[in-house]
Design an enzyme around this catalytic site. Structure first.
Site, PDB file in Angstrom:
ATOM      1  N   GLY A  41       0.805  -1.218   0.000  1.00 51.27           N
ATOM      2  CA  GLY A  41       0.000   0.000   0.000  1.00 51.27           C
ATOM      3  C   GLY A  41       0.837   1.268   0.000  1.00 51.27           C
ATOM      4  O   GLY A  41       1.877   1.347   0.658  1.00 51.27           O
ATOM      5  N   GLY A  72      20.951  -6.606  22.757  1.00 53.51           N
ATOM      6  CA  GLY A  72      19.599  -6.262  23.205  1.00 53.51           C
ATOM      7  C   GLY A  72      18.814  -7.554  23.374  1.00 53.51           C
ATOM      8  O   GLY A  72      19.380  -8.659  23.293  1.00 53.51           O
ATOM      9  N   ALA A 106      22.210  -8.322  15.230  1.00 50.14           N
ATOM     10  CA  ALA A 106      21.039  -7.876  16.017  1.00 50.14           C
ATOM     11  C   ALA A 106      21.364  -6.488  16.574  1.00 50.14           C
ATOM     12  O   ALA A 106      21.464  -6.294  17.787  1.00 50.14           O
ATOM     13  CB  ALA A 106      20.751  -8.880  17.132  1.00 50.14           C
ATOM     14  N   ASP A 125       6.130   0.180  15.772  1.00 48.72           N
ATOM     15  CA  ASP A 125       7.577   0.317  15.561  1.00 48.72           C
ATOM     16  C   ASP A 125       7.925   1.501  14.670  1.00 48.72           C
ATOM     17  O   ASP A 125       8.990   2.097  14.813  1.00 48.72           O
ATOM     18  CB  ASP A 125       8.139  -0.959  14.912  1.00 48.72           C
ATOM     19  CG  ASP A 125       8.398  -2.067  15.935  1.00 48.72           C
ATOM     20  OD1 ASP A 125       8.009  -1.894  17.108  1.00 48.72           O
ATOM     21  OD2 ASP A 125       8.987  -3.102  15.551  1.00 48.72           O
ATOM     22  N   HIS A 164       1.471 -19.030  48.660  1.00 51.34           N
ATOM     23  CA  HIS A 164       2.685 -19.804  48.964  1.00 51.34           C
ATOM     24  C   HIS A 164       2.482 -21.259  48.533  1.00 51.34           C
ATOM     25  O   HIS A 164       1.404 -21.809  48.768  1.00 51.34           O
ATOM     26  CB  HIS A 164       2.968 -19.751  50.462  1.00 51.34           C
ATOM     27  CG  HIS A 164       4.129 -20.622  50.861  1.00 51.34           C
ATOM     28  ND1 HIS A 164       5.433 -20.225  50.652  1.00 51.34           N
ATOM     29  CD2 HIS A 164       4.181 -21.869  51.385  1.00 51.34           C
ATOM     30  CE1 HIS A 164       6.240 -21.186  51.066  1.00 51.34           C
ATOM     31  NE2 HIS A 164       5.508 -22.211  51.517  1.00 51.34           N
TER      32      HIS A 164
END
Ligand SMILES: Cc1cc2nc3c(=O)[nH]c(=O)nc-3n(C[C@H](O)[C@H](O)[C@H](O)COP(=O)(O)OP(=O)(O)OC[C@H]3O[C@@H](n4cnc5c(N)ncnc54)[C@H](O)[C@@H]3O)c2cc1C
Length: 464
Positions: free
Chosen positions: A114, A181, A268, A310, A443
């Site tokens: 798009g 990271g 990375a 992002d 617990h």
């Protein structure tokens, strides 16, 4: 004639598809445009398939340590093709799930690339043809892709991005992971547990540099103990690719360069937002260091064009993208949501051991001029952790000494990615140390350490 909608979402990652569903829930006529697979990076190449791989390496680790639990496991091995197949099937299942959600919510899915051609207009390239769409609101959720090293582009053979590292055809024998990271550390953990000889190289002085310094230090010690070589304050200068592997030259802290052979490299070192060729320049949409600039409601400087996820900047996390999407769509549909803020977004690394955090680190709290109280509780003080055979790790809490505000929480150890949400909820509800101390924790659970860490900040820890 163009098909007309109230809202077109460009990109179907966790930002885009969630925004589309919220729009449909609010009565908008919605279309979503996707060039690849519904679900975006997260479902297909990110969050989910990595967790499937890490589950395999975790189980493999337990099998190779079966004796610790009184079990016998002999001739332990693995079939790499089946490991990858399982991870791809998990992705496929979720991709089909998103398809189903689009149908259920009557969202039109348009396949293809798009481009926004004018305000309110978007054209989608499909093979040789195009489809024209129109809408009052266009939401850009095009995400990001892996950043390449400028001098050694990923080739999928010896130099891998996350996409290649997710579908290995061979197990690396000697792996160099560049960048520490969450993504780098997760892959390092997976391949190390599967038996590869792994080195992590990080330019900054410590691994997982956004985490609390004590967490980074703990992880460096622990991963080193588990067999990963860690080189910090160092940069990769050169990579030469040969038929059998690569030669990587790394400049260390002391300025000397050394060259070593590796079978594979995973790069990375961050991401690049997908902002090209989607019509932003023509419309005059403002970007800042590559990311689309938006306000707290995802609005760009151009009316009717919005952006989330992002493509708008850090933190580059799926849940951040989804939440931004919901806020943006509620606002454009005439609602009155709280503007999006980043102060309470948890971050998780699903390595072995896991890391999870929210809010300010101890150093950041001090830099912000806060007078603080810090609690730290070790896994060795917790019965459930010992019973699980996972007595390594800690939970640290940082409080404002004057107000009791929980400024931050930092965890390392087994299952902490599931625990962190307790503190996220507490912070969202503006809880102070008092309510946290009054809370009863079941617990035996690992969550008891969350209580003890808070008690510890005020000198009241019971089991340490
Ligand atoms: C290896 C790895 C592991 C990760 N693990 C985690 C994790 O554990 N937890 C977490 O929170 N985050 C994790 N992330 C990050 C997470 O995947 C991203 O933050 C998230 O996917 C961002 O969502 P998004 O909707 O902004 O974009 P994306 O998920 O990137 O989706 C964008 C979509 O837009 C499509 N698109 C782009 N341009 C066009 C166009 N012009 N036309 C049509 N379609 C287009 C793309 O094909 C893509 O499907 C991980 C990332 C990686 C790489």
């Amino acid at each position: 004639m163009a098909d007309t909608y109230d809202l077109i979402v460009l990109g179907s990652g966790p930002g885009g598809y969630v925004a589309a569903i919220r729009g449909a829930q609010l009565g908008l006529k919605v279309a979503i445009v996707e060039r690849e697979r519904l679900g975006g990076i997260c479902l297909n190449w990110g969050c989910i398939p990595t967790k499937a791989l890490l589950r395999t390496s975790e189980i493999y680790h337990y099998m190779t340590h079966a004796g610790d639990y009184g079990l016998k496991a002999e001739n332990i091995g693995f079939d790499l093709t089946k490991i990858v197949d399982r991870s791809r099937k998990v992705s496929g299942q979720l991709n089909a799930g998103v398809k189903g959600l689009m149908k259920k919510n009557k969202i039109t899915v348009v396949e293809g690339f798009g481009t926004i051609t004018a305000k309110g207009k978007l054209s989608v390239k499909q093979g040789n043809g195009t489809v024209d769409l129109e809408a009052r609101h266009i939401l850009v959720a095009t995400g990001a892709r892996a950043r390449d090293l400028p001098f050694a582009k990923a080739d999928g053979k010896r130099i891998w991005t996350y996409r290649h590292a997710m579908v290995p055809e061979v197990m690396p024998t000697k792996l160099l992971v560049i960048g520490s990271g969450a993504i780098g550390v997760e892959f390092a953990s997976f391949y190390n547990d599967m038996g590869a000889d792994v080195t992590i190289v990080e330019m900054l002085p410590r691994i997982l540099p956004v985490e609390d310094e004590e967490v980074s230090a703990f992880m460096e010690k622990r991963l080193t103990k588990d067999g990963i070589k860690i080189v910090t304050g160092a940069g990769v200068e050169k990579i030469d690719t040969g038929a059998d592997g690569v030669k990587a030259t790394i400049k260390g802290k002391d300025g000397t360069s050394t060259t070593e052979d590796y079978s594979h490299v995973i790069v990375a070192i961050g991401i690049v937002p997908n902002t090209e060729e989607i019509g932003l320049e023509k419309l005059g949409v403002t970007t800042e260091r590559g990311h689309i600039k938006v306000d707290g409601f995802g609005r760009t400087n151009v009316e009717g064009i919005y952006a989330i996820g992002d493509v708008t900047g850090a933190p580059w996390l799926a849940h951040k993208a989804s939440h931004e999407g919901i806020v943006c769509v509620e606002k454009l549909a005439g609602g009155n949501p709280h503007p999006f803020e980043t102060w309470n977004i948890p971050g998780c690394t699903y390595s072995r051991p896991q890391v999870a955090s929210v809010g300010l680190t101890e150093a950041k709290a001090k830099q912000a001029g806060r007078e603080i109280k810090v609690g730290k509780f070790p896994f060795i003080g917790n019965g459930k952790a010992i019973a699980l055979g996972e007595a390594d790790g800690f939970i640290k809490t940082v409080f404002d000494a004057k107000t009791g505000e929980l400024l931050g929480a930092h965890m390392v150890g087994a299952e902490v990615t599931e625990l962190i949400q307790g503190y996220v909820v507490a912070r969202q509800l503006e809880t102070t140390e008092h309510e946290l101390m009054e809370t009863v924790f079941a617990h035996p659970t690992l969550s008891e350490m969350m209580h003890e860490s808070v008690l510890g900040a005020y000198g009241r820890a019971i089991h340490f």
